[in-house]
Design a protein around this motif. Structure first.
Motif, PDB file in Angstrom:
ATOM      1  N   ASP B  96       0.735  -1.254  -0.029  1.00 12.35           N
ATOM      2  CA  ASP B  96      -0.043  -0.241   0.026  1.00 12.35           C
ATOM      3  C   ASP B  96       0.826   1.262  -0.034  1.00 12.35           C
ATOM      4  OD1 ASP B  96      -1.118  -0.536   3.583  1.00 12.35           O
ATOM      5  OD2 ASP B  96       0.941  -0.572   2.544  1.00 12.35           O
ATOM      6  N   TYR B  97       1.976   1.135  -0.641  1.00 10.10           N
ATOM      7  CA  TYR B  97       2.961   2.379  -0.834  1.00 10.10           C
ATOM      8  C   TYR B  97       3.394   2.885   0.428  1.00 10.10           C
ATOM      9  CZ  TYR B  97       2.407   2.577  -5.879  1.00 10.10           C
ATOM     10  OH  TYR B  97       2.492   2.298  -7.099  1.00 10.10           O
ATOM     11  N   HIS B  98       3.410   1.924   1.503  1.00 10.90           N
ATOM     12  CA  HIS B  98       3.537   2.420   2.901  1.00 10.90           C
ATOM     13  C   HIS B  98       5.049   2.646   3.140  1.00 10.90           C
ATOM     14  CE1 HIS B  98       1.848   2.650   6.923  1.00 10.90           C
ATOM     15  NE2 HIS B  98       2.921   1.852   7.400  1.00 10.90           N
ATOM     16  N   PHE B  99       5.946   1.793   2.360  1.00  8.62           N
ATOM     17  CA  PHE B  99       7.443   1.726   2.603  1.00  8.62           C
ATOM     18  C   PHE B  99       8.106   3.187   2.728  1.00  8.62           C
ATOM     19  CE2 PHE B  99      11.020  -0.273   3.592  1.00  8.62           C
ATOM     20  CZ  PHE B  99      12.070   0.045   2.480  1.00  8.62           C
ATOM     21  N   ASP B 100       8.618   3.521   4.091  1.00  9.07           N
ATOM     22  CA  ASP B 100       9.431   5.078   4.373  1.00  9.07           C
ATOM     23  C   ASP B 100      10.662   4.655   4.366  1.00  9.07           C
ATOM     24  OD1 ASP B 100       8.631   7.179   6.788  1.00  9.07           O
ATOM     25  OD2 ASP B 100       9.771   7.249   4.974  1.00  9.07           O
ATOM     26  N   MET B 101      11.426   4.593   2.900  1.00  9.42           N
ATOM     27  CA  MET B 101      12.823   4.443   3.030  1.00  9.42           C
ATOM     28  C   MET B 101      13.693   5.291   3.844  1.00  9.42           C
ATOM     29  SD  MET B 101      15.398   2.986   1.629  1.00  9.42           S
ATOM     30  CE  MET B 101      15.461   1.755   0.479  1.00  9.42           C
ATOM     31  N   HIS B 141       6.681  -3.134  -5.162  1.00  6.66           N
ATOM     32  CA  HIS B 141       5.197  -2.428  -4.959  1.00  6.66           C
ATOM     33  C   HIS B 141       4.423  -3.462  -5.463  1.00  6.66           C
ATOM     34  CE1 HIS B 141       6.837   0.875  -2.851  1.00  6.66           C
ATOM     35  NE2 HIS B 141       7.503   1.095  -3.829  1.00  6.66           N
ATOM     36  N   CYS B 142       3.383  -3.874  -4.997  1.00  6.63           N
ATOM     37  CA  CYS B 142       2.322  -4.564  -5.511  1.00  6.63           C
ATOM     38  C   CYS B 142       1.037  -3.807  -5.491  1.00  6.63           C
ATOM     39  CB  CYS B 142       1.931  -5.863  -5.028  1.00  6.63           C
ATOM     40  SG  CYS B 142       3.276  -7.076  -5.489  1.00  6.63           S
ATOM     41  N   ASN B 143       0.085  -3.491  -6.462  1.00 11.54           N
ATOM     42  CA  ASN B 143      -1.344  -2.913  -5.782  1.00 11.54           C
ATOM     43  C   ASN B 143      -2.484  -3.578  -6.024  1.00 11.54           C
ATOM     44  OD1 ASN B 143      -1.083  -2.934  -8.693  1.00 11.54           O
ATOM     45  ND2 ASN B 143      -0.467  -0.848  -9.019  1.00 11.54           N
ATOM     46  N   SER B 175      -3.849  -5.577   2.904  1.00  8.02           N
ATOM     47  CA  SER B 175      -4.470  -4.531   2.155  1.00  8.02           C
ATOM     48  C   SER B 175      -5.579  -4.638   1.333  1.00  8.02           C
ATOM     49  CB  SER B 175      -3.204  -3.819   1.398  1.00  8.02           C
ATOM     50  OG  SER B 175      -2.239  -3.390   2.127  1.00  8.02           O
TER      51      SER B 175
END
Lengths: 338, 311
Positions: B96-101, B141-143, B175
């Protein structure tokens, strides 16, 4: 690639090597979608249908290459982020302190507060700052008819007496009016597929998108047994996130508040939406303040700073630094400025 | 007649050999993956850290520290052995585009700095050390649940050829719950189909390659009428009851993902945020291999997690 999660049906021409006979042979084994096909073992499949093992393996490889997402090395991702992430100052030093310098591109920041707490005014002030100070285009999606160009002009007039500058800044704020979730989704999808790059005005790029407010279109869908409401909420979240990440845009959304079991204020739209924003700020009016434009902002969710930091600011004096904290009531009286 | 059957059997066997693994794949499968049992003794029960093939579910409400804990564990994995890490590769699937590099890098820099104070100040600048750690991490990333399924199939090749890849992280596996539920129409079987296939594939991957899987699930279902202990929720299976007896009672703890997923989970970690002291987070870890609950508390600081353990 359909991002809604609907199954991908095997059709002729979907990838080289798939012709009508291929599909008919698979259908006899009850395989109609790409995911069914990929889940099967090509060896067993070759024995059951009349298709060659080599062809099956080749098609499987092609389909996977076409439809999967590819891993990126962490080092490359980090390099890319370093070069593309920008922090947009909100123009208000207190709010910037709370947000760790401002709105970060690639992320969704949420403003919550009860009606009249100043969410729309804050959005206006931030939009004006970005368009005038930072000279970047802002997309403003208005779902409540709260957008008032006169107010924006008023704010710009306090920043500069030059008419041309004011007009230029106003032109950089593009307003979209949507009133239900389907038009919101259509608007976001349109922006994502072709609107963003073309719509930037005066050569500057689009760096910010605001939705005021998401709860106005989403809260009526929730509750009851309908699944569609939750699914639409997740789709809106997905669109916003994709726009933020793929185009390096800072997204600011506003949301209403409700009270939880202990009487504390919490953001609206429930648990499933609460995971969506990276940062959340709660706006509240200051009780017994001598000017009605004073507000406190509390950081309630952040990955960069400790939560529950509070800053105070004045809606009417946006660029001013308030050197007081909420406990300094005496200093408040000293600071009354025209 | 028998001779023909015998020939058919030989053909089958040689056919299998033809399709067998190449040398690298064979070695990586036989050698086994490095053990992650000591990854974080603070949060896992004694002698019950995640071993090869274990699946750990991180469950909790929003803002309870699941992602922060993941970053802590990932940092431990990708850091070099001299700095106290395990030096293994990790694949991170972000749904869910959650990754905070940027946050992961702050935690990594914090840990590297604290470890270099004691050890030798090596020739490498801090930037280069961070980069060499990050090279052990891959992010996907998977959507949609379909894309997740297909990507896991694609990743099977990566697991079979790269023996240093020991950990698969999925943040989060829940998600697509609402989207799938809506798209599946009335039938629960259709709704859960994609996640069930993912769970079956994950089961095969963990058994064949011995990787450890960490997956976060959001707590979004209200547990109506639950006591601390036995639940009266209709339709709760015996597996969910087994988890609930060990957990501290929470309102949002109802397991809602498909049974295929619940069957492969070996450790369940429940995250909660303290009402009393706002900055304290707690975990309660149960596993199918031990009785009892391992509890732990922590603060989230700028440089990562700091434990305040009582046991």
């Amino acid at each position: 690639m359909n991002h809604l999660g609907v199954m991908v049906i095997l059709r002729e021409g979907i990838c080289p090597g798939i012709n009508e006979e291929f599909i008919k042979a698979l259908q006899s084994e009850d395989i109609k979608t790409v995911e069914d096909f990929v889940s099967c073992n090509p060896e067993e499949l070759a024995q059951k249908c009349s298709l060659s093992y080599k062809a099956l393996v080749a098609v499987r490889r092609l389909l996977l290459a076409q439809y999967t997402a590819f891993p990126v090395s962490g080092a490359d991702l980090y390099e890319e982020l370093l070069s593309s992430t920008a922090i947009l100052s909100t123009g208000n030093p207190s709010l910037d302190k709370l947000l760790d310098s401002g709105l970060y591109t690639g992320e969704i920041t949420e403003l919550t507060g009860s009606p009249g707490s100043g969410k729309t005014q804050v959005c206006f002030s931030v939009a004006v700052n970005i368009s005038h100070q930072l000279k970047q285009t802002v997309f403003y999606i208005d779902t409540k008819s709260g957008m008032c160009a006169n107010r924006l002009l008023q704010m710009l007039q306090t920043k500069t007496p030059n008419m041309e500058e004011q007009m230029e800044a106003l032109q950089k704020i593009k307003v979209f009016r949507v009133f239900d979730v389907f038009s919101l989704l259509a608007c976001l999808q349109h922006l994502r597929s072709n609107g963003l790059q073309k719509a930037s005005v005066g050569g500057g790029s689009v760096k910010a998108l605001m939705v005021d407010s998401v709860s106005a279109v989403l809260s009526s869908l929730l509750g009851g047994k309908q699944n569609e409401g939750m699914s639409l909420l997740i789709q809106v979240a997905g669109e916003l996130k994709m726009i933020a990440k793929d185009f390096n845009i800072a997204i600011l959304v506003t949301n209403h508040v409700t009270r939880d079991g202990n009487g504390h204020l919490k953001a609206g739209l429930g648990q499933s939406w609460s995971h969506v924003p990276r940062t959340r700020v709660l706006l509240q009016r200051v009780e017994d303040a001598e000017t009605s434009s004073l507000r406190t902002a509390t950081l309630t969710k952040s990955s960069r700073q400790a939560c529950h930091l509070v800053e105070e600011f004045d809606l009417c004096h946006w660029s001013e630094e308030r050197r007081t904290s909420i406990s300094g009531k005496r200093k408040l009286e000293e600071r009354s400025k025209p | 007649m028998e001779f023909r059957n015998y020939c058919a059997k030989i053909n089958e066997m040689t056919a299998r050999v033809r399709m067998a693994e190449n040398g690298a794949q064979l070695v990586s499968r036989l050698e086994g993956r490095q053990s992650l049992r000591d990854i974080e003794p603070n949060i896992f029960p004694v002698d019950c850290g995640p071993g090869q093939g274990d699946v750990v579910e991180f469950h909790g409400l929003e803002g309870t520290g699941k992602t922060e804990t993941l970053y802590h564990l990932i940092t431990r994995c990708i850091m070099p052995v001299q700095s106290g890490g395990l030096e293994v590769a990790v694949v991170f699937v972000d749904t869910d585009y959650h990754f905070d590099m940027l946050r992961l890098v702050s935690v990594l820099e914090g840990r590297l700095a604290e470890d270099s104070k004691e050890g030798d100040c090596s020739e490498n600048e801090p930037e280069e050390r961070v980069r060499s750690c990050l090279r052990r991490l891959s992010v996907v990333h998977c959507n949609s649940s379909v894309q997740l399924l297909l990507t896991l199939h694609y990743l099977e090749n990566t697991f079979s050829s790269q023996a240093s890849l020991c950990l698969l992280v999925i943040d989060s596996i829940s998600s697509f719950y609402w989207v799938d539920r809506f798209n599946g129409g009335e039938s629960t079987v259709c709704q859960e189909a994609n996640l069930r296939k993912c769970a079956e594939l994950l089961d095969r991957l963990r058994r064949n390659y011995g990787i450890v899987i960490f997956a976060t699930t959001h707590a979004i279902m209200r547990n109506y009428g639950s006591d601390s202990g036995v639940s009266e929720v209709p339709g709760s299976s015996s597996s969910s009851r087994r988890w609930r007896l060990a957990d501290s009672a929470t309102d949002f703890d109802k397991p809602y993902l498909c049974k295929a997923w619940q069957r492969i989970v070996t450790h369940r970690m429940l995250f909660t945020k303290s009402h009393v002291s706002k900055q304290v987070f707690s975990t309660a870890c149960t596993s199918i291999m031990t009785k009892g609950v391992k509890r732990c508390s922590f603060h989230v600081m700028e440089g990562g997690i700091k434990f305040v353990c009582d046991k």
